[in-house]
Scaffold this active site. Sequence first.
Site, PDB file in Angstrom:
ATOM      1  N   GLU A   1       2.711   2.794   2.239  1.00 41.89           N
ATOM      2  CA  GLU A   1       2.789   3.734   3.348  1.00 41.89           C
ATOM      3  C   GLU A   1       4.060   3.546   4.169  1.00 41.89           C
ATOM      4  OE1 GLU A   1       0.128   0.467   5.220  1.00 41.89           O
ATOM      5  OE2 GLU A   1       0.672   1.234   3.254  1.00 41.89           O
TER       6      GLU A   1
ATOM      7  N   CYS B   1       0.815  -1.211   0.000  1.00 46.23           N
ATOM      8  CA  CYS B   1       0.000   0.000   0.000  1.00 46.23           C
ATOM      9  C   CYS B   1       0.848   1.260   0.000  1.00 46.23           C
ATOM     10  CB  CYS B   1      -0.949   0.002   1.195  1.00 46.23           C
ATOM     11  SG  CYS B   1      -2.156  -1.333   1.134  1.00 46.23           S
TER      12      CYS B   1
END
Length: 724
Positions: free
Chosen positions: A430, A428
Amino acid sequence: MASVRGAQLRWARSGRLSSHRGLSSVIPRRILSIEQTGDPLVATGVDRVVESLPGIGPKALARQASTPFRLSPKFMKEYSSKKAPFGFNGLGELVYHRTYSRVREDGENEDWHDTVQRVVEGTFNMQKGWLQSSGLGWDESKKQIEAEEMFDRIFNFKFLPPGRGLWAMGSQLTEDRGVYAALNNCAFVSTKTRPSKKVSEPFCFLMDASMLGVGVGFDTEASKQNIHVLLPDEKNKEIFVVPDSREGWVQALGLLLDSFFIPGSKAMDFDFSKIRPRGTPIKGFGGVASGSGVLEDLLNDVRNILQTVAKENSTLSMTNIVDIMNMIGCCVIAGNVRRTAEIAFGPPTSSEYLNLKNYEENPERAAYGWASNNSVYAELGMDYKDICERIRDNGEPGFAWLDNMKKFSRMNGVEDNKDARALGGNPCLEQTLESYELCCLVETFPHNHESIEDFEKTLESAFLYAKTVTLGKTHWDTTNKVMTRNRRIGCSMTGIAQFITSRGVGGLKEWCNRGYDKIQKLDEKLSEDFGVPRSIKTTSIKPSGTVSLLAGATPGMHYPESRYYFRRVRLPSDSDLVEPLRKCGYQVEDAHGQPGTLVVSIPVDAGEGIRTSKEVSMWEQLSLAALLQENWADNQVSCTVTFDPETEGPQLEHALNYYQYRLKGISFLPRVSAGAYKQMPYEGISEEEYRKAMEKVSTLDLKLKDNRSEELLPPDLFCDSSKC
C-alpha cells in the site's frame, strides 16, 4: 543497517581461548572489536576479546521538552470508568488485551483508556520536544484541546494508530530511548550495491528493521551485478562476542556476510555466551528473549549457502538473495518476540524467481519460503498468461507496476512523477517507497461516523498523529535522509465494505475526494507549523487485520469471507494465554509451518446485510480497488482479489490487461474450499458450525496478571494482518 556509532567497548582478558564451540584450541585466532569510526560494522582484528555494547541511540524528543505533556486528570477521570466500544462481540477486546495492553508501572496490565492515554501523551510529547527544540513555540492550552480531541476519537474507534503505534508510542522505547523506527509500519530496501556500500547492508537493514517489528520489502537487483562469493580464510578465524542486543545480532550477521564478500577476509566464528537465556523479559521493546538458538541457526544456514556458492566459484543469485532474506525473517519470528513481514520483488520473466515457491522443484525452501510474499515488477503491456496460470494454482506472485508507482499520485490521469526515485514497496504493497525508506500508517473508520463533517474532524487528529511520527529520527542515516525529504504518510480507510453497505459506492467516492482534499490542507498547515516539507504522498488503503478487529471493522477494502467465519489468531506455544483460551472453549492447534506457534480459531458473526466475498466478483473487487486508487490513495491500494479458479481463473489475464493502467499493485488468492493456505486468517463457516463453536465458548477472564501482553506474536502467512 544498524550503526555501532557510540557503542561502548569493554575489554576482557587478553590471550588465546582454550576452547570454543566448534574450534580447536590450536588454531590461531583473533578477536574482533567494533571500531568507533562512524561507519556501520567497521571491524578490525585485535588481540583481545571485545564485547560491543549498544549506545542509547537518538535523544528522545520527549526528553527535549521542558516538562512532559500530560492530559489533564479531570479529563481522564471521565474515561476511566467508560466501557470501550470494542467490536465483534468481545473479539476486539480479546485481541486488544492479547496484543496491545502493556504492563503498567504498578504491575497491572493497561486498560483501553490507559493505552490511549499513553499513545496520545507520547504523540504530544514528540511534538513538544520538536517545537521547543526548534524554537517554534508551544501553546499548552491549544495542545491540550487537540490532545483531548485525539484521545476521544481513538477511544471511540473513529481512527487508530497502527498496531506499532498502539504498542510503542509513549513507551520507554520512544520516551526514553528515542527508537522512533519502531513507530513505522514498513520499509523497502534495494539489494543493488553502490560504491562505498557493502553487499551486506541491505540484509542487515532488513534484519534490524524486522527486529523492530517493521515489515520490509526487498528486490533481487544484486543478482544482476555479478557479485562473487569468496571463501574466507579458515586458518586464522576471528571470534565475535555477540552482544545481548538487537544491534549485536545484526552486527553478527553483517560480519558473517562481509567475510564472504570482502576479499582476504578471515573466517568468522561467534561466541553466544552473552545472550540471555530464552524466556528472560525484554524491558525496552517488550516480550521475552528467544535465547541464542535461533541466531545460531540463522548464521549456520547463511554460512552454508555462501560456502556452497563460493565452492562452485559462482555469483550471488536471486535464489541466494531471497533465501537469506527469508531465513532472516524466520529467525526474527521464531523467537516469538517480534512480528514482521517481507515481500520480495523480482523480474516477471525469470523462471528461477517464479519457481521459488514451487516446493516440488525447490523442496528445501518449504521450511522458510513462506516468510515472504513474492511479487513481480510487472511491465505495462506484458504477457500475463504464464504468471496467471501460476496464480490459479497458489495465488502467487503478486504484481507491482513500478512505472505507475513512479509517475502517479492518485491515478486520475495526472502524471506528477513525485516518486521518480521509488524502487519498490512495503509487504502489503500500500506504500510506494524508495530504498531504505520507512513509512507511517494511520487508520480511519468512516463507517463509525454519522456525517462527512465528523469524518473530516477525525482526519485532523489522525493526520496530526501521522505527521508527528515523521518528526522522529531513526538510527539509520540513509533512512533519515530519505524520510526527512519525503515525510511519507499513509492515511488509510478501513471497514469499506460496511461503509458501502450503508452509504453506497457514490457515498464512498464523495467521502474519498472530500477527505483527500481535507488531508492536503492539513498537510500544508502542519508542515508549516512544524517547519518541515510537505509529505510527498499522504493516503493509502492498508489491508488491516488486528487493528480493524478492535473496532469491529471489515479489513481494508475487503469483504468478509462469510457472514459466519473463524478468525484465526497466532500465539507463541509457551504463552500464558494458551491454557485460559483452551479452558474457555476456543479451538487451539499447532501452526502449520511455524514451529513454536499455536493458532486459536475464534468464531465471528459479521452481522446482517453485508455482502460476502463470494458474492463479490473478481471484476467488482478490481473495480473497487481502481476507484480507491483514483479517488483516495496517492500511495497505493492494498488489495488481495479472491477469485474462483475454475470460473474466473481463465479471466485473470484479461482482467490484468485492463486494470494494469488503473492500479499500482494487486495480488490474487484462489477461492477454494480448503483455502490456498492452511489455517488462513479468515475461513468461512456455516451458521450451524458457528453456533456449535459458540456453544463451547465460555467467558474469558482477561485480567490475568501474566505479562501476556509483553509477547509480540508472529504474523499470518499472507498479507492480511497487523504486520502492515
